[in-house]
Scaffold this motif. Structure first.
Motif, short mmCIF file in Angstrom:
data_model
loop_
_atom_site.label_atom_id
_atom_site.label_comp_id
_atom_site.label_asym_id
_atom_site.label_seq_id
_atom_site.Cartn_x
_atom_site.Cartn_y
_atom_site.Cartn_z
N VAL A 143 -55.27 83.84 -33.69
CA VAL A 143 -54.56 82.77 -32.99
C VAL A 143 -55.46 82.85 -31.68
CG1 VAL A 143 -52.56 82.56 -31.74
CG2 VAL A 143 -52.39 83.58 -34.02
N VAL A 144 -55.78 81.82 -31.19
CA VAL A 144 -56.48 82.01 -29.84
C VAL A 144 -55.65 81.04 -28.72
CG1 VAL A 144 -58.77 81.01 -28.71
CG2 VAL A 144 -58.67 81.30 -31.27
N ILE A 145 -55.57 81.72 -27.57
CA ILE A 145 -55.02 81.36 -26.51
C ILE A 145 -55.80 81.16 -25.30
CG2 ILE A 145 -53.42 82.54 -24.73
CD1 ILE A 145 -52.24 84.00 -26.97
N GLN A 146 -55.59 79.86 -24.71
CA GLN A 146 -56.42 79.64 -23.36
C GLN A 146 -55.71 80.19 -22.20
OE1 GLN A 146 -56.76 75.39 -22.57
NE2 GLN A 146 -58.08 75.73 -20.76
N LEU A 147 -56.18 81.00 -21.57
CA LEU A 147 -55.33 81.34 -20.17
C LEU A 147 -55.66 80.29 -19.15
CD1 LEU A 147 -56.61 85.06 -19.92
CD2 LEU A 147 -54.44 84.05 -20.84
N MET A 204 -56.22 86.97 -30.82
CA MET A 204 -55.60 87.90 -31.57
C MET A 204 -55.66 87.65 -32.99
SD MET A 204 -51.41 86.92 -31.85
CE MET A 204 -50.49 87.80 -30.47
N GLN A 205 -55.76 88.90 -33.45
CA GLN A 205 -55.87 88.98 -34.83
C GLN A 205 -54.66 89.59 -35.36
OE1 GLN A 205 -58.28 87.92 -36.86
NE2 GLN A 205 -60.04 87.47 -35.67
N LEU A 206 -53.94 88.94 -36.21
CA LEU A 206 -52.84 89.45 -36.99
C LEU A 206 -53.26 90.37 -38.29
CD1 LEU A 206 -50.16 86.63 -36.63
CD2 LEU A 206 -50.45 88.71 -35.06
N ALA A 207 -52.60 91.25 -38.63
CA ALA A 207 -52.88 92.06 -39.94
C ALA A 207 -52.84 90.64 -40.96
CB ALA A 207 -51.88 92.77 -40.20
N PRO A 208 -53.69 90.66 -41.84
CA PRO A 208 -53.86 89.54 -43.01
C PRO A 208 -52.60 89.95 -44.02
CG PRO A 208 -55.75 91.48 -43.29
CD PRO A 208 -55.01 91.80 -41.83
N VAL A 209 -52.07 88.68 -44.66
CA VAL A 209 -51.18 88.73 -45.68
C VAL A 209 -51.82 89.01 -46.93
CG1 VAL A 209 -49.19 87.81 -44.38
CG2 VAL A 209 -51.06 86.11 -45.41
N ARG A 210 -51.23 89.39 -47.74
CA ARG A 210 -51.67 89.94 -49.05
C ARG A 210 -52.47 88.97 -49.95
NH1 ARG A 210 -45.94 91.11 -51.93
NH2 ARG A 210 -44.93 89.31 -50.65
N ASP A 211 -51.91 87.41 -49.61
CA ASP A 211 -52.63 86.37 -50.45
C ASP A 211 -53.41 85.42 -49.61
OD1 ASP A 211 -50.39 85.67 -49.30
OD2 ASP A 211 -49.68 84.32 -50.86
N ALA A 212 -53.73 85.79 -48.12
CA ALA A 212 -54.11 84.98 -47.32
C ALA A 212 -55.23 85.70 -46.51
CB ALA A 212 -52.98 84.28 -46.21
N LEU A 224 -55.39 94.28 -19.83
CA LEU A 224 -54.57 94.93 -20.72
C LEU A 224 -55.25 94.68 -22.02
CD1 LEU A 224 -51.18 93.40 -19.93
CD2 LEU A 224 -51.30 95.80 -20.66
N ALA A 225 -55.95 93.55 -22.12
CA ALA A 225 -56.73 93.15 -23.05
C ALA A 225 -58.19 93.88 -23.14
CB ALA A 225 -57.38 91.61 -23.10
N VAL A 234 -53.76 93.46 -34.95
CA VAL A 234 -54.76 94.38 -35.28
C VAL A 234 -55.47 94.64 -33.87
CG1 VAL A 234 -57.19 94.48 -36.30
CG2 VAL A 234 -55.18 93.61 -37.60
N SER A 235 -55.88 93.36 -33.16
CA SER A 235 -56.29 93.51 -31.72
C SER A 235 -56.07 92.21 -31.19
CB SER A 235 -57.82 93.68 -32.07
OG SER A 235 -58.29 92.47 -32.74
N ILE A 236 -56.21 92.02 -29.55
CA ILE A 236 -56.15 91.04 -28.60
C ILE A 236 -57.52 91.41 -27.85
CG2 ILE A 236 -55.02 89.88 -26.95
CD1 ILE A 236 -52.48 90.23 -28.32
N ARG A 237 -58.30 90.54 -28.00
CA ARG A 237 -59.52 90.56 -27.12
C ARG A 237 -59.77 89.38 -26.17
NH1 ARG A 237 -59.01 94.83 -28.75
NH2 ARG A 237 -60.28 96.14 -30.01
N LEU A 238 -60.40 89.62 -25.29
CA LEU A 238 -61.03 88.26 -24.29
C LEU A 238 -62.23 88.20 -25.13
CD1 LEU A 238 -60.89 89.56 -20.64
CD2 LEU A 238 -59.72 87.46 -21.59
#
Lengths: 325, 325
Positions: free
Chosen positions: A62-66, A49-57, A82-83, A264-268
């Protein structure tokens, strides 16, 4: 520097007493585990999972194990669908409730779902275990109980507040119980520890389709066990979720759309290039290293500790995960 | 003795069940508690911490309730002395470790301590309880166990992973155990639940003086029980600590001084003007409302739930706190 936990002191101790019989800390036991005790997580079992970056970071990944079989496979099949449809791209984190959960999905509740989602059933929150699975299931509880008897003259057969037995099945924390109406066969279910990922749902008999997900960011809400499907756990980057501002609406939902955190995205991982794929391994919960680690978690003997607890609840024995060396 | 403690509780349970036609949620039970079940927290038992405001947010105020007797009173006396000396003003939050603790104090370790700090002793991590305290101690565990027997044919006398008994003493979660060498007298100790506040220390026999404090922001680290002094709990504003960026140094310490979160002030509420004082109450843990609330936490019967757990660990029964109505 005054520390609550004193790993630097431990390292010092280790250096000074390397040849002595100093009890090892959980971290030292994990560090010493042979390569053969580590299991690689397949790219098809990893969600990135890619979250939108914050201004100063930097980027927030985030990585999830199924979860592997036997639990929750109908929801997990939907999550892969869905992915692959890139369905979560452009959705958001909508709820952050302190000491409870972070939840994400389509805040509009109007985004069309992809074709191919299967039905889910609340009867699948627990599963009857077969002989193979029973063998896999590591009963570390029994060992802890023996130690507890010694210490506290306690006849309790197990030390969990919610289930008759707790342990690990295929690397995931789970619970186990015999069922009289199944002639004493055992049923098992995964449990809500910190970082576990579950499927939001409406009132029963709805069981959720997998599009709305949450992760635990506080004390294990074990009362949710068997009431909701668990599908995996965060294995990297949970701090990007757990440190988000808490929502001020009911149940911790963000009150204003601009407070939501864009996904932004969630991908396998199997859909990512080799270079982008997280290369992760977990410590086999059937290994001797894991048994020693769990024992050390339950009976801390490193220098900082005065009184070893003589027990541990299942959520205080997090399964070690590392980047492939 | 435990049986004696158990009987009034079972009678109470019977009363609760007889009058309950529609199952209430824990929140509904708390909302319906009579005014007489709420206990005001004295201004001398409240610490008010002001963090430097962030650019886009309001003031960040964290309120901590100090523990009443019998536990940890030597550390708490020091904490009152430090607060009256305004010692924490200008110090900072220096450590944020995910799923563990937030820690604050003097990062320089050079700030002179005020006069009048007393000695502390690790033998005070637990206390022998007198008859009055034993009467106060509400043995909700026994009632839960009776329910568990029904459900799971379980002969366990208690459902905690760390202690023989858990319950509440003077509004705080605590554990209890008989000691053979004290002729079976009971010793008790406070336990590390989410939001509990403790005292950082160096290696034993150092027990910390109270200047370095931490709070739990993850799954209850119960292995720290009896290894470190607990002095209170955050009763308001914990989100200002739990949502801070995680430190990237060893043990979650911030690596660069500018990452530390400045503490403007820490004051006893008794030193603040009437208008500035938090007016807070907690639900008496000896009240019928609390017993019903704990039972509902352990056996969720509201519409969302399918399978009530039939148990709860002590840290999943947080003591309700509210602003004075």
């Amino acid at each position: 520097m005054l520390l609550v936990m004193l790993i630097p002191f431990l390292l010092l101790q280790a250096a000074v007493h390397a040849s002595a019989v100093t009890p090892k800390s959980p971290a030292e036991i994990v560090a010493a585990a042979p390569a053969s005790d580590w299991i690689e997580i397949a790219p098809d079992d990893l969600l990135v999972m890619q979250l939108a970056p914050v201004r100063d970071a930097k980027a927030r990944r985030v990585v999830i194990q199924l979860m592997p079989a036997p639990f929750s496979q109908s929801w997990i099949a939907n999550i892969r669908t869905l992915a692959k449809a890139h369905w979560w791209d452009g959705t958001s984190v909508n709820r952050v409730q302190d000491n409870y959960v972070v939840q994400w999905g389509d805040a509009t509740e109007k985004k069309p779902l992809p074709a191919g989602l299967g039905k889910t059933d609340q009867n699948e929150y627990e599963r009857r275990l077969n002989d193979d699975q029973m063998r896999q299931w590591s009963d570390w509880t029994a060992a802890l109980t023996a130690k507890r008897r010694e210490r506290a003259r306690d006849d309790a057969p197990y030390p969990d507040s919610y289930a008759m037995f707790t342990g690990f099945l295929a690397g995931f924390p789970s619970a186990l119980e015999p069922r009289v109406n199944l002639r004493g066969a055992f049923v098992g279910w995964p449990v809500h520890c910190y970082g576990m990922v579950g499927v939001g749902r409406n009132l029963s008999p709805d069981a959720g389709n997998g599009a709305e997900l949450y992760t635990v960011i506080g004390h294990a809400p074990r009362h949710l066990d068997r009431n909701i499907a668990l599908v995996g756990r965060v294995v990297e980057g949970i701090e990007h979720l757990s440190s988000l501002p808490r929502g001020t609406g009911s149940l911790g939902f963000y009150e204003r759309p601009e407070q939501r955190v864009p996904i932004v995205s969630i991908r396998l991982a199997s859909e990512l290039s080799e270079a982008e794929r997280p290369q992760l391994q977990y410590l086999s919960t059937e290994s001797a290293s894991f048994a020693a680690y769990a024992d050390a978690r339950a009976n801390r003997r490193d220098a900082f500790f005065i009184v070893p607890a003589g027990g541990a609840d299942i959520c205080n024995v997090p399964v070690p995960v590392r980047r492939k060396p």
